[in-house]
Design a protein around this motif. Sequence first.
Motif, PDB file in Angstrom:
ATOM      1  N   PHE A  82       3.178 -23.419 -53.532  1.00  0.00           N
ATOM      2  CA  PHE A  82       1.716 -23.410 -53.390  1.00  0.00           C
ATOM      3  C   PHE A  82       1.136 -21.991 -53.408  1.00  0.00           C
ATOM      4  N   LYS A  83       1.592 -21.137 -52.510  1.00  0.00           N
ATOM      5  CA  LYS A  83       1.006 -19.784 -52.438  1.00  0.00           C
ATOM      6  C   LYS A  83       1.319 -18.933 -53.668  1.00  0.00           C
ATOM      7  N   PRO A  84       2.550 -18.992 -54.224  1.00  0.00           N
ATOM      8  CA  PRO A  84       2.791 -18.244 -55.466  1.00  0.00           C
ATOM      9  C   PRO A  84       1.856 -18.654 -56.611  1.00  0.00           C
ATOM     10  N   LEU A  85       1.518 -19.940 -56.704  1.00  0.00           N
ATOM     11  CA  LEU A  85       0.612 -20.396 -57.764  1.00  0.00           C
ATOM     12  C   LEU A  85      -0.814 -19.911 -57.504  1.00  0.00           C
ATOM     13  N   VAL A  86      -1.252 -19.975 -56.245  1.00  0.00           N
ATOM     14  CA  VAL A  86      -2.575 -19.445 -55.900  1.00  0.00           C
ATOM     15  C   VAL A  86      -2.658 -17.972 -56.311  1.00  0.00           C
ATOM     16  N   GLU A  87      -1.638 -17.206 -55.955  1.00  0.00           N
ATOM     17  CA  GLU A  87      -1.683 -15.757 -56.182  1.00  0.00           C
ATOM     18  C   GLU A  87      -1.554 -15.400 -57.655  1.00  0.00           C
ATOM     19  N   ALA A  88      -0.803 -16.191 -58.414  1.00  0.00           N
ATOM     20  CA  ALA A  88      -0.720 -15.961 -59.862  1.00  0.00           C
ATOM     21  C   ALA A  88      -2.076 -16.201 -60.520  1.00  0.00           C
ATOM     22  N   ALA A  89      -2.753 -17.257 -60.088  1.00  0.00           N
ATOM     23  CA  ALA A  89      -4.066 -17.580 -60.665  1.00  0.00           C
ATOM     24  C   ALA A  89      -5.097 -16.512 -60.307  1.00  0.00           C
ATOM     25  N   LYS A  90      -5.096 -16.070 -59.057  1.00  0.00           N
ATOM     26  CA  LYS A  90      -6.062 -15.050 -58.643  1.00  0.00           C
ATOM     27  C   LYS A  90      -5.790 -13.717 -59.341  1.00  0.00           C
ATOM     28  N   ALA A  91      -4.502 -13.416 -59.576  1.00  0.00           N
ATOM     29  CA  ALA A  91      -4.134 -12.164 -60.257  1.00  0.00           C
ATOM     30  C   ALA A  91      -4.633 -12.136 -61.690  1.00  0.00           C
ATOM     31  N   THR A  92      -4.898 -13.314 -62.267  1.00  0.00           N
ATOM     32  CA  THR A  92      -5.377 -13.395 -63.654  1.00  0.00           C
ATOM     33  C   THR A  92      -6.841 -13.842 -63.716  1.00  0.00           C
ATOM     34  N   ASP A  93      -7.553 -13.677 -62.590  1.00  0.00           N
ATOM     35  CA  ASP A  93      -9.005 -13.950 -62.515  1.00  0.00           C
ATOM     36  C   ASP A  93      -9.380 -15.390 -62.839  1.00  0.00           C
ATOM     37  N   LYS A  94      -8.529 -16.323 -62.456  1.00  0.00           N
ATOM     38  CA  LYS A  94      -8.855 -17.742 -62.648  1.00  0.00           C
ATOM     39  C   LYS A  94      -9.386 -18.316 -61.335  1.00  0.00           C
ATOM     40  N   GLN A  95     -10.242 -19.305 -61.449  1.00  0.00           N
ATOM     41  CA  GLN A  95     -10.691 -20.000 -60.235  1.00  0.00           C
ATOM     42  C   GLN A  95      -9.553 -20.889 -59.746  1.00  0.00           C
ATOM     43  N   VAL A  96      -9.322 -20.883 -58.431  1.00  0.00           N
ATOM     44  CA  VAL A  96      -8.310 -21.767 -57.848  1.00  0.00           C
ATOM     45  C   VAL A  96      -9.013 -22.842 -57.032  1.00  0.00           C
ATOM     46  N   ILE A  97      -8.653 -24.096 -57.313  1.00  0.00           N
ATOM     47  CA  ILE A  97      -9.125 -25.230 -56.513  1.00  0.00           C
ATOM     48  C   ILE A  97      -7.936 -25.772 -55.742  1.00  0.00           C
ATOM     49  N   VAL A  98      -8.112 -26.008 -54.440  1.00  0.00           N
ATOM     50  CA  VAL A  98      -7.099 -26.744 -53.691  1.00  0.00           C
ATOM     51  C   VAL A  98      -7.746 -28.040 -53.215  1.00  0.00           C
ATOM     52  N   ARG A  99      -7.072 -29.142 -53.501  1.00  0.00           N
ATOM     53  CA  ARG A  99      -7.557 -30.456 -53.061  1.00  0.00           C
ATOM     54  C   ARG A  99      -6.902 -30.750 -51.717  1.00  0.00           C
ATOM     55  N   SER A 100      -7.665 -30.473 -50.672  1.00  0.00           N
ATOM     56  CA  SER A 100      -7.119 -30.452 -49.313  1.00  0.00           C
ATOM     57  C   SER A 100      -7.534 -31.680 -48.518  1.00  0.00           C
TER      58      SER A 100
END
Length: 328
Positions: free
Chosen positions: A86-104
Amino acid sequence: MLNTAITPFKTKLNSPLTKKGITILQINLGKRCNLACTHCHVEAGPKRTEELSPEICEQLIELIHRFPEIKIVDLTGGAPEMNYGFKPLVEAAKATDKQVIVRSNLTIYFEDGFGDLPEYFAQHQVRVVASMPCYLSDNVDKMRGTGVFDGSIKALQWLNQLGYGKDPSLILDLVYNPQLPTSEKFSLAPEQSNLERDYKVFLQEHFGISFNNLFTITNLPVGRTKMYLERKKLYASYLQYLESHFNSGTVEHLMCRDQLSIDYMGNVYDCDFNQMMNLPAQSYNGETLTAAKFLEAGSLDLISEVQTAAYCYGCTAGCGSSCGGALV
């Protein structure tokens, strides 16, 4: 006898349901969840163990880095936060300026080991899309388990304290879905903007809670919802009801057209519902696809036509339904 035949969805459309350019990568990280909601199409729960592997996680991180046309990385589950990667995917997306959605599901924040999540979300400006199928406690607890409503309210207040629903960079959205039917008196979700106003007034007056958007989502006859409808002998009539409310104006905006849905094993689908019904996406030459095949091809444009089934009537009934709410 009543005619229970359903028109094949493909037949209902005047032309093939074609794929557009891919802008959304939706990843189902696994079936581990702290809840076991009655309407869950993923059939997730505390006893499920299926989750992303390190190998598939690396492939997904590479997809995120390699394809700038992906604008949104949408993380779902189960409780996505409980599953590997979960966190590695969030951080990869943020590092490439993508919006991250988490369905919580919100209640995960109160489980051992997950109390850092609200602050983590705020730090990384993760967009939180939270299940809140009603603003009344009885209805929520009936669908999601005793005490879930109270836990959800505390979680929303926590997110508000961090700036969610107030700071423009910290988006908090809620998701409504109807109660499961007990008879053939079926209904679609109420009009989204009116219901959003009702939610905002009630939650602000009673709990001091603010949020950005309400998304209304139709119960699709998939997973636990399908099993429930079959038990109640309502499955065929519910499909007929959805077909009878087909709205061709929704087709242009269907979420399956510009997204890839990837499961914890790296298999690719047109949408999360097809994923749960094991209806894989197909390439131009009819080959099933995986994350690895997209990396090998160096392109996301491998799919010409979206795979469809009878439950697609759920996304095209009335105002339409998608992971982002009503379509029209």
